[in-house]
Scaffold this motif. Sequence first.
Motif, short mmCIF file in Angstrom:
data_model
loop_
_atom_site.label_atom_id
_atom_site.label_comp_id
_atom_site.label_asym_id
_atom_site.label_seq_id
_atom_site.Cartn_x
_atom_site.Cartn_y
_atom_site.Cartn_z
N SER A 61 0.83 -1.21 0.00
CA SER A 61 0.00 0.00 0.00
C SER A 61 0.86 1.25 0.00
O SER A 61 0.58 2.21 -0.72
N ILE A 62 1.91 1.25 0.81
CA ILE A 62 2.79 2.42 0.89
C ILE A 62 3.52 2.62 -0.44
O ILE A 62 3.62 3.74 -0.94
N LYS A 63 4.02 1.53 -1.02
CA LYS A 63 4.71 1.64 -2.31
C LYS A 63 3.77 2.19 -3.38
O LYS A 63 4.15 3.03 -4.18
N HIS A 64 2.54 1.70 -3.40
CA HIS A 64 1.55 2.15 -4.38
C HIS A 64 1.27 3.65 -4.20
O HIS A 64 1.25 4.40 -5.17
N GLU A 65 1.06 4.06 -2.95
CA GLU A 65 0.79 5.47 -2.67
C GLU A 65 1.96 6.35 -3.09
O GLU A 65 1.78 7.41 -3.69
N LYS A 66 3.18 5.90 -2.79
CA LYS A 66 4.37 6.67 -3.16
C LYS A 66 4.47 6.78 -4.68
O LYS A 66 4.77 7.85 -5.21
N ILE A 71 4.11 10.01 -9.68
CA ILE A 71 3.53 10.23 -11.02
C ILE A 71 2.82 11.59 -11.07
O ILE A 71 3.01 12.36 -12.01
N LEU A 72 2.01 11.88 -10.07
CA LEU A 72 1.29 13.15 -10.03
C LEU A 72 2.26 14.33 -9.97
O LEU A 72 2.04 15.36 -10.61
N ALA A 73 3.36 14.18 -9.23
CA ALA A 73 4.34 15.26 -9.14
C ALA A 73 4.99 15.50 -10.50
O ALA A 73 5.24 16.66 -10.87
N ARG A 74 5.28 14.43 -11.23
CA ARG A 74 5.89 14.57 -12.55
C ARG A 74 4.93 15.23 -13.56
O ARG A 74 5.35 15.95 -14.45
#
Length: 76
Positions: A61-66, A71-74
């Motif tokens: 879950s943490i990896k997915h959220e990160k 992606i959103l930041a890029r």
Amino acid sequence: AQAFHELLKSRGIAHEFHIYPGGHDWDFVSKHMGASMEFHSRAFGLNPSAASELIDWTLQSIKHEKSERDILARLG
């Protein structure tokens, strides 16, 4: 944290205390999540297989959220 540990120790209160180098970034969390979940599982009386499943789910879950945040930041 150190002062609280010393207080508990001076009063003979059983506890576990660990200090690890680093901040609480993803690298730190991913390295120590397993040990932390195992500790808490023992403290709450969970069986080892349930604890293992919880650790795996939490890390995924943490990896997915990160990944989503990256992606959103890029995309900007």
